[in-house]
Motif scaffolding. Structure first.
Motif, short mmCIF file in Angstrom:
data_model
loop_
_atom_site.label_atom_id
_atom_site.label_comp_id
_atom_site.label_asym_id
_atom_site.label_seq_id
_atom_site.Cartn_x
_atom_site.Cartn_y
_atom_site.Cartn_z
N VAL B 245 0.85 -1.19 0.00
CA VAL B 245 0.00 0.00 0.00
C VAL B 245 0.89 1.24 0.00
N ILE B 246 0.64 2.15 -0.95
CA ILE B 246 1.39 3.40 -0.95
C ILE B 246 0.65 4.40 -0.07
N HIS B 247 1.33 4.84 0.98
CA HIS B 247 0.68 5.73 1.93
C HIS B 247 0.89 7.19 1.51
N ALA B 248 0.35 7.53 0.34
CA ALA B 248 0.48 8.91 -0.12
C ALA B 248 -0.75 9.72 0.25
N ALA B 249 -1.92 9.09 0.12
CA ALA B 249 -3.15 9.81 0.41
C ALA B 249 -3.38 9.94 1.91
N SER B 250 -3.08 8.85 2.64
CA SER B 250 -3.36 8.89 4.08
C SER B 250 -2.31 9.70 4.84
N HIS B 251 -1.10 9.80 4.29
CA HIS B 251 -0.06 10.58 4.96
C HIS B 251 0.62 11.49 3.95
N PRO B 252 -0.03 12.61 3.57
CA PRO B 252 0.62 13.52 2.64
C PRO B 252 1.77 14.27 3.33
N GLY B 253 2.70 14.77 2.53
CA GLY B 253 3.79 15.54 3.13
C GLY B 253 5.10 14.79 3.10
N ASN B 254 6.16 15.45 3.59
CA ASN B 254 7.49 14.84 3.54
C ASN B 254 8.00 14.56 4.94
N GLY B 255 7.50 13.55 5.55
CA GLY B 255 8.02 13.23 6.87
C GLY B 255 9.35 12.53 6.76
N SER B 256 10.03 12.41 7.89
CA SER B 256 11.32 11.73 7.87
C SER B 256 11.45 10.84 9.09
N PRO B 257 11.65 9.55 8.89
CA PRO B 257 11.90 8.67 10.04
C PRO B 257 13.13 9.12 10.82
N LEU B 258 14.07 9.76 10.12
CA LEU B 258 15.29 10.20 10.81
C LEU B 258 14.98 11.22 11.89
N LEU B 259 13.92 11.99 11.66
CA LEU B 259 13.52 12.98 12.66
C LEU B 259 13.18 12.29 13.98
N TRP B 260 12.44 11.18 13.86
CA TRP B 260 12.14 10.39 15.07
C TRP B 260 13.42 9.93 15.73
N LEU B 261 14.37 9.46 14.91
CA LEU B 261 15.61 8.95 15.48
C LEU B 261 16.33 10.04 16.29
N HIS B 262 16.34 11.25 15.73
CA HIS B 262 16.98 12.35 16.47
C HIS B 262 16.27 12.59 17.80
N LEU B 263 14.94 12.72 17.73
CA LEU B 263 14.20 13.01 18.96
C LEU B 263 14.31 11.85 19.93
N PHE B 264 14.16 10.63 19.42
CA PHE B 264 14.17 9.48 20.32
C PHE B 264 15.53 9.32 21.00
N TRP B 265 16.60 9.41 20.21
CA TRP B 265 17.91 9.16 20.82
C TRP B 265 18.39 10.33 21.64
N PHE B 266 17.83 11.52 21.40
CA PHE B 266 18.15 12.62 22.32
C PHE B 266 17.68 12.24 23.72
N PHE B 267 16.60 11.48 23.78
CA PHE B 267 16.18 10.90 25.05
C PHE B 267 16.94 9.59 25.33
N GLY B 268 17.04 8.73 24.31
CA GLY B 268 17.47 7.35 24.52
C GLY B 268 18.88 7.23 25.04
N HIS B 269 19.79 8.08 24.55
CA HIS B 269 21.14 7.93 25.07
C HIS B 269 21.26 8.41 26.52
N PRO B 270 20.78 9.61 26.86
CA PRO B 270 20.80 9.99 28.29
C PRO B 270 20.14 8.93 29.18
N GLU B 271 19.12 8.29 28.65
CA GLU B 271 18.42 7.26 29.41
C GLU B 271 19.38 6.17 29.91
N VAL B 272 20.34 5.77 29.09
CA VAL B 272 21.24 4.72 29.55
C VAL B 272 22.17 5.25 30.65
N TYR B 273 22.43 6.56 30.64
CA TYR B 273 23.22 7.12 31.74
C TYR B 273 22.39 7.27 33.00
N ILE B 274 21.09 7.54 32.82
CA ILE B 274 20.22 7.56 33.99
C ILE B 274 20.30 6.21 34.68
#
Ligand SMILES: [Cu+2]
Lengths: 257, 582
Positions: B245-274
């Motif tokens: 299924v091409i998710h063009a109609a249900s999700h228009p726009g130019n999202g980036s999975p990498l954006l999630w990676l940045h946000l997640f690991w900004f939390f995820g790495h400090p988390e291991v130090y916690i």
């Protein structure tokens, strides 16, 4: 080979420390400060544990609110970062053209009015907060001569609540104005952020209004002056921060789309 | 406190007493670690004997395996390694160690515990929803996690996962605020910043990381939730093709999975130090205590703790070397990641110098602290290796990384928890844990830990990828390669079973000592920190709560005279004599 450690001269220190209010680190000058709460720098002699000066509780709660706000700031920083990333992201279409779908959302003019209302509400709140620490009145309340502080602060807190609600209604009107121009949450990457930012900020303000309402109730109900001070003080710092956050977010929406 | 007024549920469930809440957190973590360990055993067994049928379940399908990976990772990281050291022992011990009698906000403390418990229940309940629990790992990478129809576990299971982590993030933030204000405001007289025990510095730094990182995670969760249910595309790329299924109609726009990676690991790495910072602090204190030495370079240890925390926030990008990163950014993240080796090595140096040529008392707590040092070194050595983008390119998605973080985070973290348990058990219960059983537990555990996780470096180097449900049945050369790792993998699985079984010794010791343990003297370890102060002891007489606590010196000061040891606890008023080596 273990070294032999021989104690030579011992000098009795403790008595001198107690008299000088010096706790032995040898670097701090004696101090006569009577308020405050931390472990450093404070003279706690002749004061039982748990009572560390008149403003100890207030300062503790205030610090809690500040850390919570620092955490909240990171929340908005994350969303604003995403805003800038999305703004500059595009893709190649079937004809190999680079497409950036970001089309700036025109800000409904009413937001300027709303911003003015929010700034005004911060002023009323600060007035209320300062009234809570008016020295002569504090003295009166302590001596049991009526509740001058509370009487003076209640109208200002109430005014803040009203202005806060006015702001939220204004935001709602802005949303409906956009909707009549067929700009919805889903229309465009830019409009996602417009609704998201105004939405999460609005939720923060609703929480703030609950806090203010709780402070109002507390002003009536609570017997301890310190509790009343804390409630108004913390609600005020939260409210100011939401105002400042809004100024940043509003600047972002107006000038950086 | 008059106990007759409080009914039992009020006293044990909805208490605002920091000690009760600490124990509640520890019980929660114990339940979680048991579940997480059983899940990991299922994974190991399936990996080498894929045909085995699980009772009440049937064969393990690939999506089941990924669900096991996800729930194991989430439970262990959030509900064990974050909860037990930071919230559990933090509540139990922290106030006493700074001479306070309670936490700054007792009610908020209880609220954050119950939110944590709710988060665990939400997470576990995801097993029972249609589609099963989430299968995207504890990192929940989009675009799969952003599209509910992407496959098993991405529907209701993923929603519950997101809800659970969101609730946990709120709880963690509240708990961190409480910790910070307690440390800053409730210290007793004389407890200056350079006299705070290093354990408290660990809790302090971890709490700072929590308030910075958790809210970023919360923002990321909100955006992902919008992608899943509101039709936005923050993380969904244009024209994403999933399951035909091409998710063009249900999700228009130019999202980036990498954006999630940045946000997640900004939390995820400090988390291991916690997870690891409280263990770092505790190790310093225990090594010094049982060696009857000062902590070598005490102030430097404070600085390195803060430095590790600070650098820990800056280097999230090393999780993205293989995901796609601007090469210049990769260099910056590589440098900042390797920089963390400097404060970490300084810590190791201090530990070694502290113990060097002393005559340590090899109690179980001391053994687990030494085990912590050992695992911190062996697990840490591969850190700079993985910090090289080029090496990481090959190693990142192999078991080499699994070996790295299990040694340093999981095993070192757990060793810190064991050391804490053996060390503070007398404080909690008034009884000592069995030393002989404890020693047996230590030796079997460290043997099992190394036997399980060292060979994983080798299978990783041989090319065994992470998250593969089966090593058998893959065609061609890749299959040949995977089959080559099988003997070593069987060994790892047996070691894992051995390691898990060894923990029964711990449970036996815990349960036995609770009832029949030797009654402990007031300060059984000759400790110098305030939690052993007679007036702060849990079963101190009521009038002791009025006693003024004053601190005169740094922790871990001892006086060695001929033949006998003289300890100088922080509250001791005795002056330190001038010491002259001859
Ligand atoms: Cu990392």
């Amino acid at each position: 080979m273990p070294t032999t450690i021989t104690p030579t001269k011992t000098e009795p220190k403790p008595r001198r420390q107690l008299e000088d209010h010096d706790h032995g680190s040898g670097r701090r000058p004696p101090t006569d400060k009577r308020t405050g709460g931390g472990g450093d720098n404070d003279n706690w002699n002749d004061r039982p544990n748990g009572r560390r000066g008149p403003r100890e509780r207030l300062v503790r709660y205030r610090m809690g609110i500040f850390f919570a706000l620092a955490s909240d700031l990171m929340f908005f920083v994350a969303i604003v970062s995403t805003f800038f990333v999305s703004q500059s992201t595009g893709h190649f279409d079937a004809y190999n053209n680079y497409v950036n779908e970001w089309s700036p959302t025109l800000i409904p003019p009413i937001l300027w009015l709303n911003t003015a209302v929010l700034i005004l509400s911060s002023i009323t709140m600060e007035t209320a907060r300062r009234r809570m620490f008016h020295e002569v009145d504090v003295m009166d309340e302590w001596l049991g001569l009526g509740k001058p502080i509370t009487r003076a602060a209640i109208p200002w807190v109430a005014a803040t609540v009203v202005l806060g609600i006015v702001f939220l209604i204004g935001q709602w009107i802005a949303w409906t104005q956009l909707a009549t121009q067929h700009v919805f949450f889903l229309s465009n990457p830019s409009s996602h952020f417009f609704y998201l930012i105004t939405g999460v900020h609005g939720i923060h303000l609703i929480l703030g209004i609950f806090g203010l309402a709780a402070a109002l109730v507390g002003l009536y109900v609570s017997r301890s002056l310190e509790t009343r001070q804390i409630m108004v003080d913390c609600a005020a710092w939260y409210w100011h921060s939401m105002g400042i956050f809004w100024l940043f977010l509003f600047t972002l929406l107006v000038f950086f789309q | 406190m008059s106990s007759s007024k409080n009914s039992a549920p009020r006293h044990y469930l909805f208490s605002t007493d920091h000690r009760v809440i600490g124990v509640q957190y520890l019980v929660l973590a114990l339940v979680s670690v048991t579940i997480g360990t059983l899940l990991s055993l299922l994974m190991r067994i399936h990996l080498v004997w894929p045909d085995r049928i699980v009772p009440f379940h049937g064969p393990i399908l690939p999506e089941d395996y990924l669900a096991l990976v996800t729930i194991h990772g989430t439970i262990m990281l959030f509900f064990v390694l974050t909860t037990a050291p930071q919230s559990g022992f933090g509540n139990l011990i922290l106030p006493s160690q700074i001479g306070a009698r309670r936490m700054a906000f007792p009610v908020a403390n209880a609220v954050s515990f119950w939110l944590t418990a709710a988060a665990l229940v939400i997470l576990l309940s995801s097993t029972f929803v249609p589609g099963g629990s989430a299968i995207s790992g504890w990192t929940a990478y989009p675009p799969f996690s952003a599209i509910a129809s992407a496959g098993p576990g991405q529907g209701a299971g993923m929603d519950l996962w997101l809800a659970s982590i969101a609730v946990f993030a709120v709880a963690g933030t509240i708990s961190a605020i409480n910790t910070l204000v307690t440390i800053i405001k409730l210290r007793c007289e004389g407890m200056t910043w350079d006299r705070i025990p290093l354990t408290v510095w660990g809790w302090f730094t971890a709490a700072l990381l929590s308030i910075i990182a958790f809210s970023v995670l919360l923002a990321a969760l909100l955006l992902l939730f919008c992608d899943r249910h509101a039709g936005t595309s923050f993380f969904v790329p244009t024209g994403d093709l999933i399951n035909g299924v091409i998710h063009a109609a249900s999700h228009p726009g130019n999202g980036s999975p990498l954006l999630w990676l940045h946000l997640f690991w900004f939390f995820g790495h400090p988390e291991v130090y916690i997870a690891i910072l409280p263990g770092l602090g505790l190790t310093s204190m225990l090594l010094a205590n049982f060696s009857r030495r000062r902590v070598f370079a005490y102030r430097m240890m404070i600085v390195t703790t803060l430095l590790i925390g600070f650098l820990g926030i800056l280097l999230w990008g090393h999780h993205m070397f293989v995901a796609g990163l601007n090469p210049y950014a990769a260099s910056a993240f590589a440098v900042s990641t390797m920089a963390i080796a400097i404060p970490a090595s300084a810590k190791v140096l201090s530990w070694l110098v502290t113990v060097w040529r002393s005559r340590p008392h090899y109690t179980t707590a001391m053994l687990f602290s030494l085990g912590f040092v050992s695992l911190f070194i062996t697990g840490g050595l591969t850190g700079p290796v993985l910090a090289q983008p080029i090496l990481d390119e090959y190693l990142h998605n192999t078991f080499f990384v699994v070996a790295h973080f299990h040694l340093i985070m999981a095993m070192a973290g757990i060793f810190g928890l064991f050391a804490a348990t053996y060390y503070w058990f007398p404080l909690m219960t008034g009884r000592l844990m069995s030393e002989s059983l404890g020693r047996l537990h230590f030796w079997t555990t460290i043997l099992g830990a190394y036997a399980t996780f060292l060979p994983m470096h080798l299978t990783g180097l041989m090319g065994e990828p992470r998250h593969y449900a089966q090593l058998i049945g893959v065609p061609n050369a890749a299959g040949h390669l995977l089959a080559g790792t099988l003997p070593l993998n069987r060994f790892i699985t047996w070691s894992a079973i051995f390691l898990a079984t060894a923990q029964l010794l711990f449970f036996a010791n815990l349960i036995h000592s609770l009832r029949y343990g030797k009654p402990a003297p007031p300060n059984p370890w000759q400790a110098t920190t305030l939690e052993w102060h007679p007036a702060l002891h849990p079963n101190a007489p009521a009038e002791a709560s009025e006693e003024r606590i004053v601190v005169y010196r740094q922790p871990c000061e001892y006086l060695a005279t001929a033949g006998e040891e003289l300890i100088l606890p922080q509250w001791s008023t005795e002056a330190i004599p001038n010491i002259k080596p001859e």
